[in-house]
Each structure stands twice: as structure tokens, then as C-alpha cells.
Design a protein around this motif. Sequence first.
Motif, PDB file in Angstrom:
ATOM      1  N   THR A 104       0.828  -1.202   0.000  1.00  0.00           N
ATOM      2  CA  THR A 104       0.000   0.000   0.000  1.00  0.00           C
ATOM      3  C   THR A 104       0.863   1.253   0.000  1.00  0.00           C
ATOM      4  OG1 THR A 104      -1.784   1.176   1.169  1.00  0.00           O
ATOM      5  CG2 THR A 104      -0.186   0.010   2.522  1.00  0.00           C
ATOM      6  N   ILE A 105       0.322   2.307  -0.540  1.00  0.00           N
ATOM      7  CA  ILE A 105       0.924   3.639  -0.469  1.00  0.00           C
ATOM      8  C   ILE A 105      -0.136   4.552   0.116  1.00  0.00           C
ATOM      9  CG2 ILE A 105       1.956   5.541  -1.760  1.00  0.00           C
ATOM     10  CD1 ILE A 105       2.729   3.437  -3.898  1.00  0.00           C
ATOM     11  N   THR A 106       0.163   5.187   1.215  1.00  0.00           N
ATOM     12  CA  THR A 106      -0.831   5.966   1.953  1.00  0.00           C
ATOM     13  C   THR A 106      -0.434   7.442   2.014  1.00  0.00           C
ATOM     14  OG1 THR A 106       0.283   5.492   4.054  1.00  0.00           O
ATOM     15  CG2 THR A 106      -1.447   3.973   3.352  1.00  0.00           C
ATOM     16  N   HIS A 107      -1.275   8.195   2.699  1.00  0.00           N
ATOM     17  CA  HIS A 107      -1.067   9.631   2.912  1.00  0.00           C
ATOM     18  C   HIS A 107      -0.977  10.383   1.586  1.00  0.00           C
ATOM     19  CE1 HIS A 107       0.527   7.462   6.446  1.00  0.00           C
ATOM     20  NE2 HIS A 107      -0.204   8.367   7.088  1.00  0.00           N
ATOM     21  N   LEU A 108      -1.823   9.962   0.658  1.00  0.00           N
ATOM     22  CA  LEU A 108      -1.906  10.654  -0.627  1.00  0.00           C
ATOM     23  C   LEU A 108      -2.907  11.810  -0.523  1.00  0.00           C
ATOM     24  CD1 LEU A 108      -1.974   7.545  -3.005  1.00  0.00           C
ATOM     25  CD2 LEU A 108      -0.026   8.983  -2.400  1.00  0.00           C
ATOM     26  N   PRO A 109      -2.786  12.818  -1.368  1.00  0.00           N
ATOM     27  CA  PRO A 109      -3.731  13.952  -1.318  1.00  0.00           C
ATOM     28  C   PRO A 109      -5.151  13.475  -1.570  1.00  0.00           C
ATOM     29  CG  PRO A 109      -2.401  14.008  -3.326  1.00  0.00           C
ATOM     30  CD  PRO A 109      -1.791  12.976  -2.438  1.00  0.00           C
ATOM     31  N   ALA A 110      -6.081  13.989  -0.781  1.00  0.00           N
ATOM     32  CA  ALA A 110      -7.473  13.531  -0.897  1.00  0.00           C
ATOM     33  C   ALA A 110      -8.409  14.589  -0.327  1.00  0.00           C
ATOM     34  CB  ALA A 110      -7.633  12.185  -0.185  1.00  0.00           C
TER      35      ALA A 110
ATOM     36  N   ILE B 207      -0.112  22.922  -9.727  1.00  0.00           N
ATOM     37  CA  ILE B 207      -0.576  22.935  -8.336  1.00  0.00           C
ATOM     38  C   ILE B 207       0.237  21.903  -7.560  1.00  0.00           C
ATOM     39  CG2 ILE B 207      -2.492  22.393  -6.784  1.00  0.00           C
ATOM     40  CD1 ILE B 207      -4.411  23.462  -8.804  1.00  0.00           C
ATOM     41  N   ASN B 208       0.825  22.346  -6.462  1.00  0.00           N
ATOM     42  CA  ASN B 208       1.595  21.446  -5.598  1.00  0.00           C
ATOM     43  C   ASN B 208       0.640  20.789  -4.595  1.00  0.00           C
ATOM     44  OD1 ASN B 208       3.287  20.120  -3.856  1.00  0.00           O
ATOM     45  ND2 ASN B 208       4.606  21.879  -3.435  1.00  0.00           N
ATOM     46  N   LEU B 209       0.307  19.541  -4.817  1.00  0.00           N
ATOM     47  CA  LEU B 209      -0.666  18.860  -3.967  1.00  0.00           C
ATOM     48  C   LEU B 209      -0.146  18.623  -2.558  1.00  0.00           C
ATOM     49  CD1 LEU B 209      -2.045  16.190  -6.481  1.00  0.00           C
ATOM     50  CD2 LEU B 209      -3.056  18.387  -5.854  1.00  0.00           C
ATOM     51  N   GLU B 210       1.170  18.623  -2.371  1.00  0.00           N
ATOM     52  CA  GLU B 210       1.734  18.374  -1.044  1.00  0.00           C
ATOM     53  C   GLU B 210       1.706  19.625  -0.168  1.00  0.00           C
ATOM     54  OE1 GLU B 210       2.302  15.369  -0.316  1.00  0.00           O
ATOM     55  OE2 GLU B 210       2.110  14.644  -2.376  1.00  0.00           O
ATOM     56  N   ASP B 211       1.795  20.773  -0.796  1.00  0.00           N
ATOM     57  CA  ASP B 211       1.852  22.029  -0.030  1.00  0.00           C
ATOM     58  C   ASP B 211       1.168  23.119  -0.841  1.00  0.00           C
ATOM     59  OD1 ASP B 211       2.433  23.901   1.896  1.00  0.00           O
ATOM     60  OD2 ASP B 211       4.468  24.264   1.161  1.00  0.00           O
ATOM     61  N   ILE B 212      -0.135  23.011  -0.934  1.00  0.00           N
ATOM     62  CA  ILE B 212      -0.882  23.922  -1.799  1.00  0.00           C
ATOM     63  C   ILE B 212      -0.851  25.334  -1.229  1.00  0.00           C
ATOM     64  CG2 ILE B 212      -3.113  23.510  -0.664  1.00  0.00           C
ATOM     65  CD1 ILE B 212      -4.300  23.494  -3.535  1.00  0.00           C
ATOM     66  N   ASN B 213      -0.599  26.287  -2.090  1.00  0.00           N
ATOM     67  CA  ASN B 213      -0.489  27.691  -1.686  1.00  0.00           C
ATOM     68  C   ASN B 213      -1.764  28.422  -2.104  1.00  0.00           C
ATOM     69  OD1 ASN B 213       0.134  30.456  -1.406  1.00  0.00           O
ATOM     70  ND2 ASN B 213       2.323  30.022  -1.617  1.00  0.00           N
ATOM     71  N   LEU B 214      -2.663  28.600  -1.171  1.00  0.00           N
ATOM     72  CA  LEU B 214      -3.947  29.226  -1.492  1.00  0.00           C
ATOM     73  C   LEU B 214      -3.786  30.699  -1.863  1.00  0.00           C
ATOM     74  CD1 LEU B 214      -6.230  27.623   1.239  1.00  0.00           C
ATOM     75  CD2 LEU B 214      -6.018  26.971  -1.151  1.00  0.00           C
ATOM     76  N   LYS B 215      -2.762  31.356  -1.324  1.00  0.00           N
ATOM     77  CA  LYS B 215      -2.562  32.773  -1.659  1.00  0.00           C
ATOM     78  C   LYS B 215      -2.191  32.919  -3.132  1.00  0.00           C
ATOM     79  CE  LYS B 215      -1.235  34.408   2.940  1.00  0.00           C
ATOM     80  NZ  LYS B 215      -0.169  35.041   3.755  1.00  0.00           N
ATOM     81  N   GLU B 216      -1.354  32.008  -3.612  1.00  0.00           N
ATOM     82  CA  GLU B 216      -0.982  32.071  -5.024  1.00  0.00           C
ATOM     83  C   GLU B 216      -2.171  31.806  -5.929  1.00  0.00           C
ATOM     84  OE1 GLU B 216       2.262  29.523  -5.902  1.00  0.00           O
ATOM     85  OE2 GLU B 216       3.719  30.682  -4.738  1.00  0.00           O
ATOM     86  N   LEU B 217      -3.088  30.970  -5.444  1.00  0.00           N
ATOM     87  CA  LEU B 217      -4.267  30.657  -6.250  1.00  0.00           C
ATOM     88  C   LEU B 217      -5.305  31.777  -6.201  1.00  0.00           C
ATOM     89  CD1 LEU B 217      -4.782  26.885  -5.424  1.00  0.00           C
ATOM     90  CD2 LEU B 217      -3.827  27.862  -7.500  1.00  0.00           C
ATOM     91  N   ALA B 218      -5.138  32.708  -5.287  1.00  0.00           N
ATOM     92  CA  ALA B 218      -6.131  33.775  -5.143  1.00  0.00           C
ATOM     93  C   ALA B 218      -6.297  34.573  -6.437  1.00  0.00           C
ATOM     94  CB  ALA B 218      -5.734  34.712  -4.003  1.00  0.00           C
ATOM     95  N   ALA B 219      -5.206  34.695  -7.185  1.00  0.00           N
ATOM     96  CA  ALA B 219      -5.273  35.452  -8.427  1.00  0.00           C
ATOM     97  C   ALA B 219      -6.135  34.782  -9.477  1.00  0.00           C
ATOM     98  CB  ALA B 219      -3.860  35.662  -8.990  1.00  0.00           C
ATOM     99  N   THR B 220      -6.316  33.460  -9.346  1.00  0.00           N
ATOM    100  CA  THR B 220      -7.103  32.724 -10.340  1.00  0.00           C
ATOM    101  C   THR B 220      -8.479  32.349  -9.827  1.00  0.00           C
ATOM    102  OG1 THR B 220      -6.198  30.612  -9.620  1.00  0.00           O
ATOM    103  CG2 THR B 220      -5.025  31.759 -11.376  1.00  0.00           C
ATOM    104  N   GLU B 221      -8.808  32.760  -8.590  1.00  0.00           N
ATOM    105  CA  GLU B 221     -10.066  32.286  -8.026  1.00  0.00           C
ATOM    106  C   GLU B 221     -11.282  32.834  -8.775  1.00  0.00           C
ATOM    107  OE1 GLU B 221     -11.583  34.061  -4.214  1.00  0.00           O
ATOM    108  OE2 GLU B 221      -9.498  34.673  -4.057  1.00  0.00           O
TER     109      GLU B 221
END
Length: 396
Positions: free
Chosen positions: A289-295, A331-345
Motif C-alpha cells: 500500500t501507499i498511503t497519505h496521498l492527497p485527498a 498545483i503542488n498537492l503536497e503544499d498547496i499555496n492558497l494565496k498564489e491561487l487567489a489570483a485565479t479564483e
Amino acid sequence: MSQNQNVFLLDAGGTFLKGAVMRAEGLSPVKREGMPPFTEFEPGAKEIDPEDIASRLERLILKMSYEFGPPTSLRLTGQMGGLILLDLDGRPLTNIRSWQDTRTHHSKPNTPSTWEVFRNDYLSDFFQVSGNDIKPSTTVVQLLNQLSINQLNEQFRPLTLLGYLANYLAGTLDRPTVHISDAAATGMYDIFGEEFNFDAIGRLTKFSVMPQVQSSYVPIDIGAKSSLPVMVGVGDQQASLFGVDLSADSIVVNIGTGGQVASLIPEPSNYSTNAIQIRPYFFGSKISTITHLPAGRITSRLVSKLFGSETPNSFADFFAQSDSSGDVISINLEDINLKELAATESDSEIVARSFLHEMVKRYESEIKLLDPTGEKRMIFAGGLGQKFSQFSDALA
């Protein structure tokens, strides 16, 4: 099952204690009781009062008994990691420390963090024989941190949250029994030798008395305070895999709050790699198994950011937009930066379809590690895995 059976199925989750009744005519609606709030008395601390969670579980059972009749047996599962220390009479010496407690990360001037100490001094003793899945939140690392705060010089028993609740219901906290899946989740169990890793544990403390382990799904010997059969608690995500009928020709993509891919190992194996974890399963078999995946966690953060809420409608809109056509962004699924995405929201479709694109790439790469030939059929499990049809369709 016979007409007079009234089996209570109980689950200890991150937000709710949940229960349903299994009878001859089928499964009842799910009942819920909120989990206790965390005690956060210092930075990083996230502890649960053991008496509080036990009383809430009893309240859930009473609520279910009132509506569906008294239980004939209790079956408990859960993926909520935790650590509690008991004296040999079964009395709590500590609160239940949640896996979300981050004190193992914290360092002080000229003093390394517990995780640094464990990684440098103890990791090699535990890592491979436990199946390659030890992180700062794993029970054995939390134990080292707990002992650095309160160095016990008398015998004690460490139990997981699941082990505590199951043996509390059975009245056996003074002689607890746990399922092999629960033992393996601690990082202290040798899954190949099928016993606790006593030599390595002895390097941490000389006073730990480990619970009995059952590799079969059997009742815990009933204590004086209980008259109901209580089955050993099944943890470490195995119950959900069993529930969707994991078989030799299938691979499960289990996406709930966290994510996991898993498949059966054809024969008992002592082989493992750093990327793939090995876990005991039912009937003497093991899984890779591989666990702790983004979900679910990362999905909820995105939905909340884009739509201002986490309602069923906002999730449905996000899922629908993920299937749109057009360019994608990184998009970095391990450390998503919501501030950077604010420009595209303002264009939530770009974020949604970029998220789907990255999720499919990530899960595809992990599945190929477990199933290089691509011959196994995929089974999607977990709340998000069953609702996010755009993801399952794209991945398949």
C-alpha cells in the motif's frame, strides 16, 4: 445472519463517532456522536480526554439501542491514530494523544525535536520491520515524545485510541487485546515476525508492557464490566479495504479524508521498499500500500477557498468544473499555496481542472508502483472516491 442478531458497527473517525446496525434485513441509517474537542494546553498539543470519548461512545450505543434495540455484539473500527498510556490496572496515566499532535516536530534552542532524535537514533530499528511507514505522527514517535515529557519509571501499557475504546467496551483495559492491524499501525510491531519489536521498544523504555495481539478477527475475552461480545478493533484502513472486497485481481483507490492505494500481495513476503508499505491483512495475508496521498483535506481547502463554503452544492460545483476543457496551471498537492491561487479564483474552472489533472497524475504514478502491468481492476472506495466521479473516470 440470523433474525435475532443485532450487530452494532462502530467507527471512531476524526470528526464523529459513527454507528450503524447490521441485521438480517440489512443495514440501518448511520448515527453520529461528535468527537470530543482537543485539549490544546501548549503549542502543538492535541489531546483527548479518555473519559469524555468513552462516555460519548456509550451515548452513541445507547442512542442506537433506543432506536434499534439492544446489541448482540459490538464491532469497532477506526483510522484515527492516537496514544494513551495506562497503568497495569487499566487506569489512564495520560490523555489520548492524537496523531494530529505536532509536538514531535518542535525543537528548543540546542535541543533537537523528537522526530530528529527518533530519525537519528531509532528509525533503523523500527522502519523496515514495521512495513516502511513511520512518520512524526506515528504512535512510536509520539511515545518517545510523551516519555520525554513524563519519564515513567514504573510499568505501563501503551494503547492506540482504537485499542483503548475496544477494550474499554469489553472491560479488559487491565489485560487488553488488539488486532494485528491496530498493532501494525503503531510502528512498534514486526509484521514479518508477527510480534511486537521488543528489542527496539526496549531501547525506548524498559517499562512498557505491550497488549496481546490477535491475527484473527475474534472477540476480546469479556471482562467483569461487560456482558457483550466485543470484537477486536480493526484499524489501519484494513476494514475499508475488506468492505469493498479487495481481491487478488483488484487494486483499491481509497479516497476519504486521506488517500491510499492498496493491493494484495500474492504470497507472504518479507520484501518492501521505501516507497511501498507492507501491512498485515485478514486471513494471514498482507497488502502492499501507499498511503497519505492527497485527498479530502486538500479538496476541502480548495472548495472553501473557491466557493466560500464546504456545502454539498459547492463540492458538486467544484467536481463539475474539474471536467471543463482548457489550460491547466501547476498545483503542488503536497503544499498547496492558497494565496498564489487567489489570483485565479475568479476563474475557478482553471483551478478545478488543474487539481483534477494533478490528482490523476499522482495516483497514476502510485498505482503503477503496485500494478506495473496495469492488469488489475480498480475499485474506488471512500466518501470522496465515490462522489468525485470525474476523478475516477479520468483515472480509469
